[in-house]
Design a protein around this motif. Structure first.
Motif, short mmCIF file in Angstrom:
data_model
loop_
_atom_site.label_atom_id
_atom_site.label_comp_id
_atom_site.label_asym_id
_atom_site.label_seq_id
_atom_site.Cartn_x
_atom_site.Cartn_y
_atom_site.Cartn_z
N UNK B 83 0.81 -1.22 0.00
CA UNK B 83 0.00 0.00 0.00
C UNK B 83 0.83 1.27 0.00
N UNK B 84 2.08 1.20 0.34
CA UNK B 84 2.85 2.43 0.35
C UNK B 84 4.34 2.14 0.29
N UNK B 85 5.03 2.93 -0.49
CA UNK B 85 6.50 2.88 -0.48
C UNK B 85 6.98 4.31 -0.37
N UNK B 86 7.84 4.56 0.55
CA UNK B 86 8.41 5.90 0.60
C UNK B 86 9.70 5.87 1.42
N UNK B 100 10.74 2.51 3.50
CA UNK B 100 9.77 1.58 4.09
C UNK B 100 8.76 1.12 3.06
N UNK B 102 5.03 -0.54 3.06
CA UNK B 102 3.88 -0.82 3.90
C UNK B 102 3.04 -1.90 3.21
N UNK B 137 4.79 4.68 -6.94
CA UNK B 137 5.37 4.99 -5.64
C UNK B 137 6.87 5.18 -5.75
N UNK C 230 -2.52 -1.90 -5.82
CA UNK C 230 -2.73 -1.22 -4.55
C UNK C 230 -4.06 -0.50 -4.46
N UNK C 342 1.53 4.08 11.32
CA UNK C 342 0.76 4.11 10.07
C UNK C 342 -0.65 3.65 10.40
N UNK C 351 -8.44 3.57 0.82
CA UNK C 351 -7.64 3.53 2.04
C UNK C 351 -6.81 4.80 2.16
N UNK C 355 1.24 8.07 7.50
CA UNK C 355 2.45 7.54 8.12
C UNK C 355 3.15 8.73 8.76
N UNK C 366 8.77 13.14 9.43
CA UNK C 366 8.33 12.80 8.09
C UNK C 366 6.86 12.46 8.18
N UNK C 368 3.86 11.00 5.65
CA UNK C 368 3.53 10.53 4.32
C UNK C 368 2.04 10.26 4.30
N UNK C 370 -0.79 8.43 2.55
CA UNK C 370 -1.07 7.35 1.61
C UNK C 370 -2.44 7.65 1.00
N UNK C 374 -3.97 8.35 -5.59
CA UNK C 374 -2.65 8.28 -6.23
C UNK C 374 -2.47 6.93 -6.92
N UNK C 375 -2.84 5.86 -6.20
CA UNK C 375 -2.66 4.53 -6.77
C UNK C 375 -3.70 4.25 -7.83
#
Lengths: 172, 259, 408
Positions: B83-86, B100, B102, B137, C230, C342, C351, C355, C366, C368, C370, C374-375
Motif C-alpha cells: 500500500x505504500x512505499x516511501x 519503508x 507498507x 510509488x 494497490x 501508520x 484507504x 504515516x 516525516x 507521508x 497514503x 494516487x494509486x
C-alpha cells in the motif's frame, strides 16, 4: 422599448432605440460572460456548485465552456502550481479578446496557505487579474458577486479595448 | 555574529527545548501474534530486527534483500497489497535514507512494514515486477528524494516538472524553495529578461506596501484607488454612526446557544 | 495586445507524426472531465487506446513538506485540502494517526460526532461522484439532482462547523464543538428523504440503456490487478474482494455499528457505480444508529491529556495551570513520543492512511499521506489500454480520483 408608445407609422415602421455602440457592445459582453471550465483545486468544487442547481449561474448568462476559444472569462479557481503555470498562461493566450480573469480563492490570489516551493505566489505573476475573490474556499455567492462586479466593470469600459487604460501594463 | 543555522536540515525546529527533556518512545512490543510469528519465521535470517509498533509488524532488513523479502511476503505469507512505499531522509544524522514498504494482508487484515536503510548515492532494487503499485510509488520516491530504483520500467519525475532542479523532500531543501524554484514559472513563460519586470515573489503574508494604494488603505487616511501618495495624504476623521455603537458588555445577550 | 512570451508549441518532444498509423493525443491538464488536473497522453490505433501515460503533479503543493515545517495542530487545516470533497475524512485520518502515536482515548461523544461527520462526508462525496460521473458520461440532469441533494448535506456540515468545503471539524483529541440545537432533527429529515432520492437516481440510471451501454464491461479490473495496483475502497470491492477497513480493522465506533459491505463481482464500472449507491444507503443506516447513540453519551468533547491537548476554553479562562499548558501548546506545539505510526482509514475514495515519523520534536520528522487516488491514477496506465477513446472519461470518472490527494 415596448413600454413606450411608438408611432410605427412615422418611424419607418420600426421601433427605434438610441444608444451608443459602447453601451450596446458592453451590454452584450457583460451579460454573456462565458467562463472556461478551468478547475484547479478545491475552489473548483465551489465553482461547480455555483453552476449547479442551487446557485444557478445560468441566470447571470454565465455558461461554462470547455474550450478556451469559446470563452471570454477565465476563473482561476484554486492553487496554481509551478508545473501548471505554463498551461494557465497558454490557455489565457488561446482565449480571444476581450478577455477577463477572476482569481478565486486565497491560493490563486497570493499563494495563500501554500507558501511552498511548488506554488505560484499569486496568479497575477502569470496573467493580469481583474477581480480577486478572497476566501478558502469562497462560497458560491462570493463567486456570483464577483461576476456581477466584473459585469459592472465591463459596462464602464470602452468597447474599443485599445482605449481602455490598463492600470497594470506589465502583463497584458 | 550571525546566528548559526545548520545547512543539512533546514526544516522547522523547536525554538526552545528543555535541556533535561528526554523524548519518550512509543513502546515496541515483542512479536507475540501467531501470524506475525509465522511471518518472521518464514523470512528467517533476513530479518535483522522485528517488533510490533502500533498494530504494525516492523521488519528491519538489509537494503539489498528487499526484493527477496517482499517476494517471500507476497508468495508465502499472503501480503498481496503493497500500500505504500516511501523514504525518510536521515542524511544529516546518519548519511542514509530509510525506505519503508507498507504491506497489507487482505485475508488476515494484518499490516507489515518492511524497513531498510540505504546509503546515499546507492540505488535500490525496484519491486515493480511484484507489485504494480510500486510503479508510481517508486517514481515519487525518486522525484522527492532522488533515490533511484534499479530496473524500474519508467523512472522519471512524477510530481515535479521534468526540468526541475533538486529533490523537494530532502531535509536540505527549504520549504519555500531555492533560487531556481522561485523563478521557475517566470523563466519558463517569459524568459529571464522578465524577472525585473515581474519582481521577486512575496513570501511574507503580512507584508504591507506603504505607498501602494491599489491593494492597501490606511484607516483615517483613505484616498481613491491608485492615487499617488508619496507626497503624503490628508487625514479624514472617522465618523461613527450612533446606531452601530452597541455595548455588548452591558446586555445579557447570548450569541450561541450551544453552551 | 498580446505580450510575446517564450512558450513554444507544446509537446515538442512528442512525435505526433508517426509511421505506424498510430495517433498520439494529449488529454488535459485542462479537460472538463479529467476530474481536476490529470494529463493523459494516449496513443491510439484508430479509436482503440494502445498506450496510456498519466501525467500528474499539476496540483503538487508540497503538503508533505509543509507537515515537516508545522506543528501537529497547525497542520490539521492543511489536511482539508487533500481530498477536498470529503474534508473531514482527511482531518480524521490525520487526527487518528496522531492520537495513535500519543496513545489517546477520545471521549465517547466526540467519537459519535466524528463517526457522524465521516458518514455524512461519505454521502457528500458519493453524491459528488455520481454527479460528475454522470456528467462525464452525458447525463446532465443527474448532475443537477445530485448537486441539489449534496447542498442539503453541505448545509448540515456548515451548520456544524461553519464551512462548506474545508471543514477542519475534527481536532486531535476529539471535536471542538458539540452538535448545535436541532442538528439531529435536521439530519433525520435529510436521511428520511435520502432513500427516495437515491431510488430516483437509480431509476434514472441503473436500467437506462445508454447508461448501461456506457458503463457495462468498461474499465474491467481483475481482482489480481486490483491487489497488485494497490487499489482500495470501492475499486477493490468492485473487483469482488470484500475488504473494508471499517469492518476488517475497525476504528472509532465502527465495531459497534451494524452495517453491510456491498461487493460487486462484475469488476466493471457499472458494478462500482452500484456499490457507490449502496454505500450511501449503508451510510444512512449507520447515521440512524448514531443518532440513537448520541443522547446516551456524556457531554465531554476533548480528551484529557494536558501534555498534548489544550483544556476546554472555559478551564483556560478560569484555571491558571490550564492556561499555562495552553500557552506552551500554542507557542511550542505538542511533542509526541518518538516512534512511527501508520494508521489506515476508509475514506470515501479508499484507504487513506497517514504515516508519521516522530523524533520527539513538535514538528513531524516525516509525514507521508497514503492517498488512495494516487494509486488509482497509476492504475489508469493499464486499465485504459484496449478500451475505446470514448470510454476513457467513463473509466476516469469511475475511479473517482481527486487531484488534491493525488498530487498532495
Amino acid at each position: 422599448m415596448a413600454q413606450h408608445k411608438v408611432n410605427y407609422a412615422s418611424n419607418g415602421g420600426l421601433p427605434v432605440a438610441l444608444t451608443s455602440v459602447d453601451k450596446l457592445l458592453n451590454w452584450g459582453r457583460s451579460n454573456s460572460l462565458w467562463p472556461l471550465t478551468y478547475g484547479l483545486a478545491c475552489c473548483a468544487i465551489e465553482m461547480m456548485a455555483s453552476g449547479g442547481s442551487r446557485f444557478d449561474f445560468d441566470r447571470l448568462g454565465t455558461i461554462f465552456r470547455a474550450s478556451p476559444r469559446q470563452s471570454d472569462l477565465m476563473i482561476l479557481a484554486g492553487t496554481l502550481s509551478k508545473k501548471h503555470a505554463e498551461f494557465a498562461r497558454r490557455l489565457y493566450d488561446q482565449m480571444p479578446e476581450p478577455k477577463w480573469v477572476i482569481s478565486m480563492g486565497s491560493c490563486a490570489n497570493t499563494g495563500g496557505m501554500f507558501n511552498t516551493y511548488a506554488t505560484v505566489q499569486g496568479v497575477d505573476r502569470i496573467v493580469p487579474v481583474d477581480i480577486y475573490i478572497p476566501g478558502c474556499a469562497p462560497r458560491p455567492e462570493t463567486l456570483q458577486y464577483a461576476v456581477m462586479m466584473l459585469q459592472k466593470k465591463i459596462r464602464k469600459e470602452s468597447a474599443n479595448m485599445k482605449k481602455n487604460k490598463k492600470q497594470d501594463l506589465r502583463l497584458v | 555574529m550571525r546566528k548559526y543555522t545548520p545547512k543539512d536540515n533546514v526544516q522547522g525546529k523547536a525554538y526552545y527545548t528543555d535541556r533535561f527533556w528526554v523524548a519518550p518512545r512509543v513502546p515496541r512490543q515483542v512479536v507475540e501474534d501467531e501470524h506475525f510469528k509465522a511471518v518472521v519465521e518464514a523470512l528467517g535470517e533476513r530479518v535483522k530486527e522485528a517488533y510490533v509498533e502500533i498494530n504494525n509488524l516492523v521488519l528491519h532488513i538489509d537494503a539489498t534483500q528487499n526484493y527477496a523479502v517482499l517476494e517471500t511476503l507476497k508468495d508465502t505469507c499472503g501480503y498481496k497489497v503493497c500500500s505504500e512505499i516511501s523514504a525518510v531522509d536521515y542524511l544529516a544524522k546518519e548519511g542514509e535514507f530509510e525506505i519503508f514498504y507498507q504491506m497489507l494482508n487482505l485475508d488476515k487484515a494484518k499490516r507489515v512494514r518492511v524497513v531498510c536503510r540505504l546509503k546515499k548515492g546507492l540505488a535500490i532494487e525496484s519491486v515493480v515486477p511484484l507489485f504494480k503499485s510500486a510503479n508510481f510509488a517508486e517514481r515519487e520516491m525518486y522525484d522527492m528524494f532522488g533515490i533511484k530504483a534499479n530496473n524500474h520500467p519508467f523512472l522519471k519525475r512524477i510530481l515535479m516538472p521534468d526540468d526541475w532542479e533538486g529533490h523537494p523532500l530532502l531535509k536540505t531543501y527549504p520549504l519555500q524553495g531555492d533560487e531556481f524554484a522561485s523563478w521557475y514559472e517566470v523563466d519558463k513563460i517569459f524568459g529571464k529578461a522578465y524577472r525585473d519586470i515581474i519582481g521577486p515573489e512575496n513570501r511574507d503574508p503580512a507584508r504591507i506596501e506603504r505607498y501602494d494604494t491599489k491593494r492597501f488603505s490606511r484607516v483615517g487616511y483613505e484616498v481613491s484607488f491608485d492615487t499617488d501618495i508619496s507626497g503624503g495624504e490628508t487625514k479624514t476623521e472617522i465618523e461613527y454612526s450612533s446606531t452601530f455603537l452597541t455595548d455588548y458588555n452591558t446586555g445579557t445577550k447570548q450569541l450561541d446557544k450551544r453552551k | 495586445m498580446q505580450v510575446t512570451n517564450k512558450l513554444t508549441p507544446f509537446f515538442e518532444n512528442l512525435n505526433f507524426e508517426r509511421d505506424d498509423n498510430m495517433m498520439v493525443i494529449n488529454f488535459g491538464p485542462q479537460h472538463p472531465s479529467a476530474h481536476g488536473q490529470l494529463r493523459l497522453v494516449l496513443e491510439l490505433d484508430g479509436e482503440l487506446v494502445t498506450k496510456a501515460y498519466p501525467d500528474i503533479g499539476y496540483l503538487h503543493r508540497g503538503i508533505e513538506k509543509m507537515a515537516e515545517n508545522m506543528t501537529y495542530n497547525e497542520f490539521l487545516p492543511t489536511t482539508d485540502r487533500l481530498d477536498y470533497i470529503a474534508s473531514t475524512s482527511n482531518n480524521y485520518a490525520y487526527a487518528l494517526a496522531v492520537e495513535k502515536l500519543i496513545g489517546l482515548e477520545v471521549p465517547r461523544r466526540a467519537q459519535v460526532i466524528r463517526t457522524m461527520l465521516l458518514e455524512l462526508n461519505r454521502i457528500i462525496s458519493h453524491l459528488f461522484f455520481l454527479a460528475t460521473h454522470a456528467l462525464d458520461v452525458g447525463a446532465m440532469s443527474i448532475f443537477l439532482y445530485a448537486f441539489r441533494e449534496r447542498e442539503f448535506a453541505m448545509d448540515l456540515m456548515e451548520d456544524y462547523c461553519g464551512a462548506r468545503l474545508t471543514h477542519s471539524a475534527v481536532r486531535i483529541g476529539g471535536v471542538p464543538l458539540d452538535l448545535p440545537d436541532g442538528w439531529l432533527e435536521n439530519l433525520t429529515i435529510y436521511l428520511d428523504k435520502l432513500p427516495q432520492n437515491i431510488k430516483m437516481y437509480e431509476d434514472l440510471l441503473t436500467e437506462n440503456r445508454i447508461w448501461k451501454m456506457r458503463l457495462e464491461d468498461v474499465g474491467t479490473l481483475s481482482p489480481e490487478d486490483a491487489m497488485s495496483w494497490g487499489c482500495s475502497g470501492v475499486m477493490l470491492r468492485g473487483s469482488g474482494i470484500p475488504y473494508d477497513i471499517r469492518k476488517e480493522e475497525p476504528y472509532e465506533l465502527y465495531s459497534e455499528l451494524d452495517f453491510d459491505i456491498p461487493i460487486s463481482q462484475s469488476c466493471d464500472s457499472l458494478g462500482r457505480y452500484k456499490l457507490y449507491m449502496e454505500e450511501m444507503r449503508q451510510s444512512k443506516r449507520i447515521l440512524e444508529q448514531l443518532i440513537k447513540m448520541y443522547p446516551q453519551t456524556e457531554q465531554k468533547l476533548m480528551a484529557h491529556a494536558p501534555q498534548y491537548i489544550s483544556a476546554p476554553k472555559e478551564e483556560i479562562m478560569t484555571q491558571n495551570y490550564a492556561l499555562m499548558q495552553h500557552f506552551v501548546l500554542v507557542t511550542q506545539g505538542m511533542r509526541p513520543p518518538k516512534g512511527e505510526v501508520y494508521v489506515p482509514t476508509e475514506s470515501p475514495k479508499g484507504e487513506l492512511g497517514f504515516y508519521i515519523k516522530s523524533e520527539g520534536e513538535p514538528y513531524a520528522y516525516r509525514l507521508k499521506c497514503r492517498a488512495p487516488s494516487f494509486y488509482h491514477t497509476g492504475l489508469l496506465q493499464e486499465i485504459l489500454v484496449g478500451t475505446y477513446i470514448a470510454d476513457v472519461v467513463t473509466i476516469i470518472g469511475s475511479t473517482n480520483i481527486v487531484f488534491g490527494e493525488v498530487d498532495r
